[in-house]
Design a protein around this motif. Structure first.
Motif, PDB file in Angstrom:
ATOM      1  N   ALA A  22       0.245 -15.188  -8.559  1.00 38.38           N
ATOM      2  CA  ALA A  22      -0.899 -14.502  -7.944  1.00 38.38           C
ATOM      3  C   ALA A  22      -0.299 -13.947  -6.416  1.00 38.38           C
ATOM      4  N   VAL A  23       0.490 -15.200  -5.882  1.00 34.80           N
ATOM      5  CA  VAL A  23       1.096 -14.782  -4.613  1.00 34.80           C
ATOM      6  C   VAL A  23       2.090 -13.598  -4.937  1.00 34.80           C
ATOM      7  N   LYS A  24       3.010 -13.674  -5.736  1.00 37.79           N
ATOM      8  CA  LYS A  24       3.988 -12.689  -6.091  1.00 37.79           C
ATOM      9  C   LYS A  24       3.149 -11.164  -6.339  1.00 37.79           C
ATOM     10  N   LEU A  25       2.095 -11.205  -7.031  1.00 33.27           N
ATOM     11  CA  LEU A  25       1.429 -10.078  -7.234  1.00 33.27           C
ATOM     12  C   LEU A  25       0.760  -9.280  -5.995  1.00 33.27           C
ATOM     13  N   ARG A  29       1.856  -5.879  -3.961  1.00 39.43           N
ATOM     14  CA  ARG A  29       0.860  -4.759  -3.642  1.00 39.43           C
ATOM     15  C   ARG A  29       0.573  -4.320  -2.190  1.00 39.43           C
ATOM     16  N   LEU A  30       1.492  -5.208  -1.347  1.00 37.60           N
ATOM     17  CA  LEU A  30       1.429  -5.032   0.235  1.00 37.60           C
ATOM     18  C   LEU A  30       2.226  -3.704   0.384  1.00 37.60           C
ATOM     19  N   SER A  31       1.510  -2.929   1.223  1.00 36.06           N
ATOM     20  CA  SER A  31       2.360  -1.737   1.725  1.00 36.06           C
ATOM     21  C   SER A  31       3.350  -1.813   2.812  1.00 36.06           C
ATOM     22  N   ALA A  32       4.596  -1.200   2.765  1.00 41.30           N
ATOM     23  CA  ALA A  32       5.621  -1.188   3.748  1.00 41.30           C
ATOM     24  C   ALA A  32       5.930   0.030   4.152  1.00 41.30           C
ATOM     25  N   GLY A  33       6.553   0.262   5.166  1.00 41.02           N
ATOM     26  CA  GLY A  33       7.161   1.384   5.888  1.00 41.02           C
ATOM     27  C   GLY A  33       6.102   2.015   6.931  1.00 41.02           C
ATOM     28  N   ARG A  50      -6.883   2.411  11.298  1.00 41.92           N
ATOM     29  CA  ARG A  50      -6.533   1.966   9.894  1.00 41.92           C
ATOM     30  C   ARG A  50      -5.128   1.871   9.826  1.00 41.92           C
ATOM     31  N   ARG A  51      -4.469   2.857  10.091  1.00 41.58           N
ATOM     32  CA  ARG A  51      -2.690   3.180  10.150  1.00 41.58           C
ATOM     33  C   ARG A  51      -2.325   2.090  10.961  1.00 41.58           C
ATOM     34  N   LYS A  52      -2.783   1.748  12.189  1.00 39.92           N
ATOM     35  CA  LYS A  52      -2.186   0.675  12.877  1.00 39.92           C
ATOM     36  C   LYS A  52      -2.332  -0.705  12.371  1.00 39.92           C
ATOM     37  N   ALA A  53      -3.740  -0.745  12.035  1.00 44.31           N
ATOM     38  CA  ALA A  53      -4.082  -2.228  11.477  1.00 44.31           C
ATOM     39  C   ALA A  53      -3.188  -2.709  10.223  1.00 44.31           C
ATOM     40  N   ILE A  54      -2.945  -1.691   9.434  1.00 40.28           N
ATOM     41  CA  ILE A  54      -2.342  -1.763   8.028  1.00 40.28           C
ATOM     42  C   ILE A  54      -1.078  -1.124   7.870  1.00 40.28           C
ATOM     43  N   PRO A  55       0.081  -1.714   8.518  1.00 39.30           N
ATOM     44  CA  PRO A  55       1.321  -0.752   8.197  1.00 39.30           C
ATOM     45  C   PRO A  55       1.780  -0.183   6.853  1.00 39.30           C
ATOM     46  N   GLY A  56       2.156   0.968   6.480  1.00 39.45           N
ATOM     47  CA  GLY A  56       2.231   1.500   5.241  1.00 39.45           C
ATOM     48  C   GLY A  56       1.154   2.114   4.385  1.00 39.45           C
ATOM     49  N   ILE A  57       0.088   1.786   5.179  1.00 37.35           N
ATOM     50  CA  ILE A  57      -0.983   2.439   4.176  1.00 37.35           C
ATOM     51  C   ILE A  57      -1.011   3.793   3.529  1.00 37.35           C
ATOM     52  N   ARG A  58      -1.438   3.746   2.612  1.00 37.39           N
ATOM     53  CA  ARG A  58      -1.027   5.128   1.793  1.00 37.39           C
ATOM     54  C   ARG A  58      -2.712   5.787   1.140  1.00 37.39           C
ATOM     55  N   CYS A  63     -10.653   5.275  -1.441  1.00 40.56           N
ATOM     56  CA  CYS A  63      -9.785   5.340  -2.661  1.00 40.56           C
ATOM     57  C   CYS A  63      -9.037   4.152  -2.741  1.00 40.56           C
ATOM     58  N   GLN A  64      -8.750   3.239  -1.606  1.00 41.45           N
ATOM     59  CA  GLN A  64      -8.102   2.026  -1.586  1.00 41.45           C
ATOM     60  C   GLN A  64      -9.142   0.780  -2.424  1.00 41.45           C
ATOM     61  N   SER A  65     -10.388   1.025  -2.164  1.00 40.69           N
ATOM     62  CA  SER A  65     -11.546   0.246  -2.667  1.00 40.69           C
ATOM     63  C   SER A  65     -11.450   0.494  -4.171  1.00 40.69           C
ATOM     64  N   ALA A  66     -11.331   1.904  -4.797  1.00 35.81           N
ATOM     65  CA  ALA A  66     -11.402   2.150  -6.150  1.00 35.81           C
ATOM     66  C   ALA A  66     -10.063   1.713  -6.791  1.00 35.81           C
ATOM     67  N   LEU A  67      -8.902   1.814  -6.087  1.00 33.36           N
ATOM     68  CA  LEU A  67      -7.778   1.138  -6.930  1.00 33.36           C
ATOM     69  C   LEU A  67      -7.572  -0.248  -6.977  1.00 33.36           C
ATOM     70  N   GLU A  68      -8.401  -0.949  -5.902  1.00 36.42           N
ATOM     71  CA  GLU A  68      -8.602  -2.529  -6.121  1.00 36.42           C
ATOM     72  C   GLU A  68      -9.372  -2.862  -7.101  1.00 36.42           C
TER      73      GLU A  68
END
Length: 88
Positions: A22-25, A29-33, A50-58, A63-68
């Motif tokens: 679960a930790v590896k998964l 899924r964490l964004s980077a960049g 949001r961009r500053k709070a979560i680095p690498g957010i796409r 859309c993030q809620s739907a993906l999760e």
């Protein structure tokens, strides 16, 4: 204490392995960049906060809620067959 043919600590080993998976998964899924300015899915503007709070957010929040939601629904396979995971 193990029961049947299982050795002592076998149940804890299964629990530990499930937690490690679960930790590896979660880490995968964490964004980077650098964060995108517009959502990759719907092209709406992603707010600066949001961009500053979560680095690498796409994705935008919707859309993030739907993906999760899609990711959690497809996680129904119990590979190890441990009783702990069957009780969830």
């Amino acid at each position: 204490m193990a029961g049947g043919w299982a050795r002592d600590g076998a149940v804890q080993d299964q629990i530990d392995a499930s937690v490690e998976d679960a930790v590896k998964l979660a880490r995968s899924r964490l964004s980077a960049g650098e964060s995108l300015t517009n959502c990759e899915e719907c092209d709406t503007v992603i707010p600066d906060a949001r961009r500053k709070a979560i680095p690498g957010i796409r994705f935008c929040v919707a859309c993030q809620s739907a993906l999760e939601e899609r990711q959690t629904k497809s996680n129904g396979i119990n590979r190890r067959g441990s009783k702990d995971s069957q009780l969830r």
